[in-house]
Structures are given as structure tokens and as C-alpha cells.
Design a protein around this motif. Structure first.
Motif, PDB file in Angstrom:
ATOM      1  N   TYR A 182      26.776  68.128 -51.278  1.00  0.00           N
ATOM      2  CA  TYR A 182      27.995  67.471 -50.802  1.00  0.00           C
ATOM      3  C   TYR A 182      27.671  66.109 -50.187  1.00  0.00           C
ATOM      4  CZ  TYR A 182      32.574  66.859 -48.722  1.00  0.00           C
ATOM      5  OH  TYR A 182      33.811  66.365 -48.388  1.00  0.00           O
ATOM      6  N   ALA A 183      26.601  66.038 -49.405  1.00  0.00           N
ATOM      7  CA  ALA A 183      26.196  64.764 -48.789  1.00  0.00           C
ATOM      8  C   ALA A 183      25.809  63.731 -49.848  1.00  0.00           C
ATOM      9  CB  ALA A 183      25.031  64.996 -47.830  1.00  0.00           C
ATOM     10  N   LEU A 184      25.169  64.162 -50.925  1.00  0.00           N
ATOM     11  CA  LEU A 184      24.797  63.228 -51.996  1.00  0.00           C
ATOM     12  C   LEU A 184      26.023  62.749 -52.767  1.00  0.00           C
ATOM     13  CD1 LEU A 184      21.572  65.015 -53.225  1.00  0.00           C
ATOM     14  CD2 LEU A 184      21.694  62.818 -52.027  1.00  0.00           C
ATOM     15  N   TRP A 185      27.101  63.467 -52.686  1.00  0.00           N
ATOM     16  CA  TRP A 185      28.346  63.017 -53.305  1.00  0.00           C
ATOM     17  C   TRP A 185      29.128  62.069 -52.404  1.00  0.00           C
ATOM     18  CZ3 TRP A 185      30.258  68.540 -54.863  1.00  0.00           C
ATOM     19  CH2 TRP A 185      29.606  68.953 -56.033  1.00  0.00           C
ATOM     20  N   TYR A 186      29.168  62.368 -51.080  1.00  0.00           N
ATOM     21  CA  TYR A 186      30.149  61.699 -50.225  1.00  0.00           C
ATOM     22  C   TYR A 186      29.613  61.025 -48.967  1.00  0.00           C
ATOM     23  CZ  TYR A 186      33.297  64.366 -53.177  1.00  0.00           C
ATOM     24  OH  TYR A 186      33.958  64.889 -54.253  1.00  0.00           O
ATOM     25  N   SER A 187      28.345  61.072 -48.694  1.00  0.00           N
ATOM     26  CA  SER A 187      27.821  60.514 -47.443  1.00  0.00           C
ATOM     27  C   SER A 187      28.059  59.010 -47.332  1.00  0.00           C
ATOM     28  CB  SER A 187      26.327  60.791 -47.335  1.00  0.00           C
ATOM     29  OG  SER A 187      25.819  60.210 -46.144  1.00  0.00           O
ATOM     30  N   SER A 188      28.322  58.583 -46.111  1.00  0.00           N
ATOM     31  CA  SER A 188      28.388  57.145 -45.830  1.00  0.00           C
ATOM     32  C   SER A 188      27.122  56.684 -45.110  1.00  0.00           C
ATOM     33  CB  SER A 188      29.619  56.834 -44.976  1.00  0.00           C
ATOM     34  OG  SER A 188      29.547  57.542 -43.750  1.00  0.00           O
ATOM     35  N   LYS A 189      26.207  57.625 -44.835  1.00  0.00           N
ATOM     36  CA  LYS A 189      24.973  57.305 -44.109  1.00  0.00           C
ATOM     37  C   LYS A 189      23.815  56.948 -45.026  1.00  0.00           C
ATOM     38  CE  LYS A 189      26.269  60.204 -40.276  1.00  0.00           C
ATOM     39  NZ  LYS A 189      26.013  61.412 -39.537  1.00  0.00           N
ATOM     40  N   HIS A 190      23.881  57.334 -46.274  1.00  0.00           N
ATOM     41  CA  HIS A 190      22.844  57.012 -47.259  1.00  0.00           C
ATOM     42  C   HIS A 190      23.524  56.869 -48.618  1.00  0.00           C
ATOM     43  CE1 HIS A 190      22.997  61.144 -48.759  1.00  0.00           C
ATOM     44  NE2 HIS A 190      22.867  61.561 -47.521  1.00  0.00           N
ATOM     45  N   PRO A 191      22.801  56.367 -49.612  1.00  0.00           N
ATOM     46  CA  PRO A 191      23.436  56.229 -50.939  1.00  0.00           C
ATOM     47  C   PRO A 191      24.021  57.557 -51.408  1.00  0.00           C
ATOM     48  CG  PRO A 191      21.332  55.094 -50.914  1.00  0.00           C
ATOM     49  CD  PRO A 191      21.423  55.864 -49.619  1.00  0.00           C
ATOM     50  N   GLU A 249      18.769  52.148 -55.011  1.00  0.00           N
ATOM     51  CA  GLU A 249      19.600  53.222 -54.467  1.00  0.00           C
ATOM     52  C   GLU A 249      19.929  54.267 -55.527  1.00  0.00           C
ATOM     53  OE1 GLU A 249      22.940  51.186 -52.762  1.00  0.00           O
ATOM     54  OE2 GLU A 249      21.835  50.696 -50.923  1.00  0.00           O
ATOM     55  N   LEU A 250      20.184  53.819 -56.735  1.00  0.00           N
ATOM     56  CA  LEU A 250      20.487  54.762 -57.821  1.00  0.00           C
ATOM     57  C   LEU A 250      19.279  55.627 -58.155  1.00  0.00           C
ATOM     58  CD1 LEU A 250      22.607  52.450 -60.136  1.00  0.00           C
ATOM     59  CD2 LEU A 250      23.438  54.447 -58.858  1.00  0.00           C
ATOM     60  N   LEU A 251      18.100  55.035 -58.165  1.00  0.00           N
ATOM     61  CA  LEU A 251      16.887  55.821 -58.409  1.00  0.00           C
ATOM     62  C   LEU A 251      16.684  56.852 -57.307  1.00  0.00           C
ATOM     63  CD1 LEU A 251      14.444  53.063 -59.700  1.00  0.00           C
ATOM     64  CD2 LEU A 251      15.533  54.875 -61.039  1.00  0.00           C
TER      65      LEU A 251
END
Length: 98
Positions: free
Chosen positions: A53-62, A82-84
């Protein structure tokens, strides 16, 4: 600036832009919420692991939701990095589902 950043910043901006677009397409196809539901067989997102969920929606990291189209070549290099980073973490997170 790292060696990778130097190589990317000196490479053709069109090639870098294409690489970013390919990474974005790959990430959205393979690791989106829809892909998650297809992989897990779930019909909703009620039990998504916190790390995914964090990798989908976080504002703290990409995250998938923070992907922005770059305005400059320097932004392209940052976006590519960031994409890598995001792809590596999504691969790890999704590989731990089963």
C-alpha cells in the motif's frame, strides 16, 4: 553525482524519456492495485499488506501515485532513479505474497 547519474544525464534525453515511460508502463501493468487483485485472486483491496500500500500511495518516498512527468532533463534522471527504486521494492513486495 553518481556514475549512473552522470551516464544518464549525458545520454540522449529522448532515450531517457523512453526508458522512463517503459518503466512507468511496466510498473503500472505489473504492480498496480488491479494487478495485485489479479495475482491474489481478491476482489477488493481490504487486506493489502502495508508495504505494498505504501509503494502505491506514500507521499514520503517514491510511489505509484507520486509519479510525475518530468519537466527537465535533470528531472528525467531523478525520475529514472525513483522508478528503478520503486520497481525494485515492488518486485520484492510482490514476490513475498506467496
Amino acid at each position: 553525482m553518481t556514475n549512473t547519474e552522470q551516464q544518464l544525464s549525458s545520454s540522449n534525453p529522448q532515450d531517457l524519456k523512453q526508458s522512463c515511460n517503459e518503466l512507468i508502463s511496466w510498473i503500472l501493468t505489473e504492480y498496480s492495485p488491479t494487478a495485485y487483485m489479479n495475482i491474489t485472486g481478491q476482489n477488493n483491496l481490504d487486506f493489502v499488506p502495508d508495504n505494498i500500500y505504501a509503494l502505491w500511495y506514500s507521499s514520503k518516498h517514491p510511489s505509484i501515485s507520486s509519479i510525475k512527468r518530468p519537466a527537465t532533463n535533470t528531472d528525467l534522471v531523478k525520475l529514472h532513479d525513483e522508478l528503478l527504486w520503486l520497481n525494485d521494492r515492488l518486485v520484492d513486495a510482490f514476490s513475498n505474497l506467496f
